[in-house]
Every structure is written in structure tokens, then in C-alpha cells.
Enzyme design. Sequence first.
Site: not given
Ligand code: 3HC
Length: 693
Positions: A108, A128
Site C-alpha cells: 500500500e 490481510e
Molecule cells: N508484523 C510484525 N512482525 C512480523 C510481521 C509483521 N507484519 N511479519 C513478520 N513478522 C515477524 C514474524 O513474527 C517473525 O518473528 P519471529 O522471528 O520473532 O518469530 C519474523 O518477522 C520473521 O517472519 P517469518 O518467520 O514469517 O519469516 P519468513 O521469511 O518465513 O516470511 C514474510 C516473511 C513472508 C514477510 C512473513 O513473515 C509474512 O507473511 N508476514 C506477514 C505479512 C502480512 O500479513 N502483512 C500484512 C500485515 S497487515 C497490514 O499490513 C494491514 C494494512 O493493510 C494496514
Amino acid sequence: MTAINAVTDLTLDGEVAVITLNSPPVNALSAAVRQGLFEGFKAAIADPAAKAIVLICEGRTFIAGADITEFGSAMADPQLADVQDMMESSTKPVVAAIHGTVLGGGLEVALCAHYRVAVPSAKFGLPEVNLGLLPGAGGTQRLPRVVGPERALEMMTSGRHVPAKEALSGGLTDELVEEGKLKEGAIAFARKVAAENRPLTKIRDQNAKVEAARGKPEIFADFRKANARKFRGFLAPEYNIKCIEAAVNLPFDEGMKVERKLFNELMAGSQSAAQRYTFFAERQAQKIPGIADDTPLIPIKKVGVIGAGTMGGGIAMNFANAGIPVVIVEQKQEPLDKGLAIIRKNYERTASRGGITAAQVEERCALITGSLSMEESFADLDLVIEAVFERMDIKKDIFAKLDAICKPGAILATNTSGLNIDEIASVTKRPESVIGLHFFSPANVMKLLEIVRADHTSDSVIATSMKLAKQIGKTAVLVGVCPGFVGNRILGQRQREAQKLVMEGAMPWDIDRVLYDFGFPMGPFAMSDLAGLDIGWVKEKSNGESIRDVLCEADRRGQKTGAGYYDYDENRNAKPSPFTEKVINDFIVKSGANPRKISDEEILERCIFPMINEGVKILEEKKAIRSSDIDVVWQNGYGWPVYRGGPMWYGDQVGPDKVLAKMQEFQAKMGDAFKPSPLLEKLVADGKKFSDL
Ligand code: 3HC
């Protein structure tokens, strides 16, 4: 270089200002990141020497979304919208330089840049929906303006990560630059844009694609219909669809209001709370207390599987999919050929649906070879997984042989779904190398892998198994040895109650309906019909002693014979069966019981609360590390609805005191199958929650 704050700096490369974010692990949009971006853009826009601005991230990824840990509390200023406004209204071209995963709020932000460049390995998505949410920073209004409403519907309701090449063709990125040369590529691109005085494109003003869909409500109606089964029970997909409808039918600012309202509703609801919990629960499950991060890993270059049946074949496919060669051993040529042919057929079916290419079918099949001799094929393997019949004597025999054949240090794994792995390990001289890798059927599809630690399993074998699980795309949970391990042990509680309820007056379809409405893909009786009622049934020994015996004797052995608990039509649609009803009623009469009307509430509580109680016992016996691990098992292996978090999370929503009170009430009426675990009693006495365990 100017440090803007602890996570952001600003440099000038000729006439291009470069804002660099560095907030590990994933550059999530925390308060510090928002502030860094806000101040960084302010300074770059104000700097007369800068003619264009590049936003780039350090580390493994561009911004991967909002900081999920901040959800649920008020966000400190600056808000993300302030940053986005500043970017979009900048009088200098803003270029987002993308690598890794540009997700959620990250995308975004990128969509508020005037241009985007990416490396070929980058992935784009609005995931999301998987957190029970919708993109809340303008993504629902901007994405359809870029890729069109049809693609936006697919992307936003699946959360799929779109590869850079597809992003380029869909207009999500303007250019791809050479892998490893993102910064240079983005700066060159920005320089070009400034030199050519290209327009400062604002996606919010690009209406062609949404206008083209105006007056075509069938786009949405068809999409809803096609996906009704997939979305059943979930709120977020429908809310995402509504926002895209708003993008099509309303001016941008009005659409933003719809987005805000629906986002807030989802954020405040129980489904998103459960789905956000799930996100962290799955990551938490990867952390094993007592096993150091630097535990040496065993390189797994080649794998062996014993047994070419459904299970063995499915297991082998997981490794081939990850590019790891597998050799499958069977005792006879015919079942081996049959198993290999089924694997090929499975791959071809995936290819025919567009999941993989024909070349990939060949590549993967070539990685799976067959053999009739462990002695000849297993000496150089790094991991062997036994997937044969569930009989202790057979397994012991195999492990004694493996001990003699396999090289020192090789991991010897069993796929048993409940036998005692310590006993299996005892026949080897290397119990430290023995572990349980419990795959779920179909093993090439189901996400769950229960990794079962036996008494002597070494840290290195555990750490390697956890890492390997991730590599082959499984969600792994470490559990301890006990009958049924975590998943099947808890399932046993539900099965027992379902069978008892039938003898008390509830029909199989009543029980199935309650569990289906709760959110399971199907209830226990429909499940039996699907799997086959004759699993474990021996015709010669059958003497009409159970409902199942009578059904199987009448050749009602499940869907495959057109009838089981239910009757099935030619399209396998289930109908309650008068035959089954009569069989059940005869059994009730014979038992002398008085059938009664059983409420849906009782069916649900009788099936679910003993599961929660069993979960507590498992924690009491330290067979699972934490309560959320149990939830991960049940979501990924048994179809527990994600929006209800898992049995332990659900127990917290109901209230541990209510669960305990009901178990006590059931115990008083129906006996010790409902005896509350002492830990449950203590939990309630201490005013704690299941998630505290
Ligand atoms: N916020 C906070 N922490 C996050 C995060 C996020 N969005 N995304 C990842 N992390 C943290 C994980 O909890 C993890 O922490 P830890 O090591 O303490 O367990 C660390 O980052 C690494 O994450 P992964 O183990 O998942 O690492 P990968 O390399 O396997 O994957 C990733 C990376 C593809 C980025 C995956 O973490 C992921 O899918 N993250 C979430 C992405 C997501 O859902 N984004 C949307 C968020 S909601 C949003 O943006 C609302 C907006 O529209 C207003």
C-alpha cells in the site's frame, strides 16, 4: 548520509535522494518506521538538490506490512496515511525499489509511489485476508485501479504472493531490474523519470479499469458464487469483495471511507483476533526451548521412504517438490510400480489444473526412484522415513535392518500415527537418530507435520527435522510420545462422544451438521464415509456387533460403495439414510437405552469440551510445548476453522471456568470420561487462561 532516525537514513546520489529503511526482520511499519518515512520524505522533498526520491529497504525484504504486534492498541503518530499522502502529493517523482516480499501495508505504501521497480525474485501481495482483515491503507481502492477488479478480487481474497514477472504484466511494477542491482537500477530509473519529466502518476486518479467494470455486478456475483465453499464461515473475504465493489462504484475518497469502516469492524471482531493469534502461533511453534539456534544441522541431500502406498507416495512427493531426490522401497515390484504410477498421476492432475508445468511433472518424477532393496539403496541416505503398516513387530524389524544398513548420523524416522517410538528406537544402537515424522493424509497436501521427539532423540535430529519441514512446505509442531500423539489423541475424545451421542438419540447427520456449522469441513460421520467405513474392518470376523459392522455387512462401506452412514447420489451428494436410522434405532432398543432429543448446544459441548480437557492433559504431561502448538496441530491437520483459532484458543473465548463447569456437570451425569484434568481445575482456581499454559 543523514540519519533520519534509528531505522531510516537519507542519502543523495547525484540528484536522487535515497531513503533507506532498515528495521529487521521484515521492515514492518512500526511507529519508528512510519516516523522515519515521514521525516525522510519531508527532508527529501524539501532538499532543492534532490530531483527524484527512491525508497528502498535493507535486509531480506521491502516492507512486509503493518506491524501486526501493534494491532489492538492506538497507533502513535504519524499515521501511515500521513506518510502516504506526503509520498503521493510529492512534487518530485517517488520510486519504490522492491525486493523480497512487498506485502499488505508495504504494498500500500509502494502504491503511493509514482513508480515501482523490482528485482525478478520479488513477490507482491495483499495478504490481510489471512489475518481476518482487509488492506486498510488504501489498498482496496488502489489495487483494483492498477490491476482491475477481477485480479484484485483474486489477489485480495487469497492473499497470494504474486511473482514479479506477473506483477510487471499486471502493471503492479513499472520495470524489473537486475537481481542484486536494485539500488543502482532504481536510481537510474528515477534519474530517467526526472530527466524526461514523466508525469507524477497518482493511482488514486487512474479510473479506467474500475470504470470499465461499473454496471457489471455479475463480476462480483459470479466470484462470490464460485468461491462460496472456500469462503464459508469467514467474514474477511466478503468484506474485501465489498471494498472492491466500492472501488468500482464510488469515487476514491468515498471508497476509502467504506474501506476504513469495514477494516475497523474486522479488526474489532473475534475472527481477526483468532487469525492474528494463528499467525504468531505458527511462528511460535518453530521455537523449541532448550535447543540452541546454532545446533548443528544434518545436511539432507537424499531421502528414502519405505512403503509405496498412499502415505509413502505422498511423503515422497513432498521431497521431490522441494528438489530433494527420494528412493522408495517396496517388497514387491507390483505395488512399487503401482505407487510410482499413482505419484505420476497425481502430478499430471496438478499440471492439468495449471498448478505445475509438464516439464515440472517430469523433473519431479525423475527425482523419485523405486527399489526393491533397502540394502542396495539406503546405505548413502541422510534420512529414511518408514511408512508401512501400523504394527509394532513390523516396524521393529525394519528399524533393526535400517540400523545395520544406514550410514552413521542418518536420521531414521517413522511415520507411525501413534505407536511408541521409544520402543521402536530400542531395537537400534542409535536411538538418538530416531524420530517420528507423522505426516497426515494425503501427505502431499496436508500442511501438518507432527514431529515426535522420543526419549533419546538428539537436538540435532530435532532441529534438522524442524528446518526440513519448512523446506518442504509443512507446518511442523514438536510433540512427545504418547498414544495418538497430540492430534489423534484429542480426536479420540471427539470420536468417542460422537459415537455415544448416536446411542443416546442424535443421528449422525445431526452431529455432522453441528460440527459443520461450527466450521469444520465435515463432521465425523461424513468423514468416515469419505475415508471408508471398512478401514480396519475384517469381513470374516464381523458379527453385527456394532453399527459399523452392520453397515459394512450391508456393503455400505462409505462413499466408494454409494452408501455408508449416508446415502449418496451419483454426484456423491449425501442424504440422511433411513436404513442407517433403523440400524441405529435397533441398536438403541437392544441396549435398553431411552433415546432423547439432544440439543445442538449439547452436541457441540460434548464433542469439543473433552478435546480441550485432553489438550490440558497433554500439556500437563508435557507432550506439547505450549497451548498454541495444540491449536496449530488442529488447524493444520484436522480442519479446525482458522477463524476459531483452535481448541485451546476457543476454550479461552468460551471461558475456562465454563469449560470446567460443563465437564463437571457431564461427569456427574455420564461418568469419568469427562473427569476434568487437575491442571484445568488449577487453571480456573488461579484465574488463568489456556493460553497461559
Ligand atoms: N508484523 C510484525 N512482525 C512480523 C510481521 C509483521 N507484519 N511479519 C513478520 N513478522 C515477524 C514474524 O513474527 C517473525 O518473528 P519471529 O522471528 O520473532 O518469530 C519474523 O518477522 C520473521 O517472519 P517469518 O518467520 O514469517 O519469516 P519468513 O521469511 O518465513 O516470511 C514474510 C516473511 C513472508 C514477510 C512473513 O513473515 C509474512 O507473511 N508476514 C506477514 C505479512 C502480512 O500479513 N502483512 C500484512 C500485515 S497487515 C497490514 O499490513 C494491514 C494494512 O493493510 C494496514
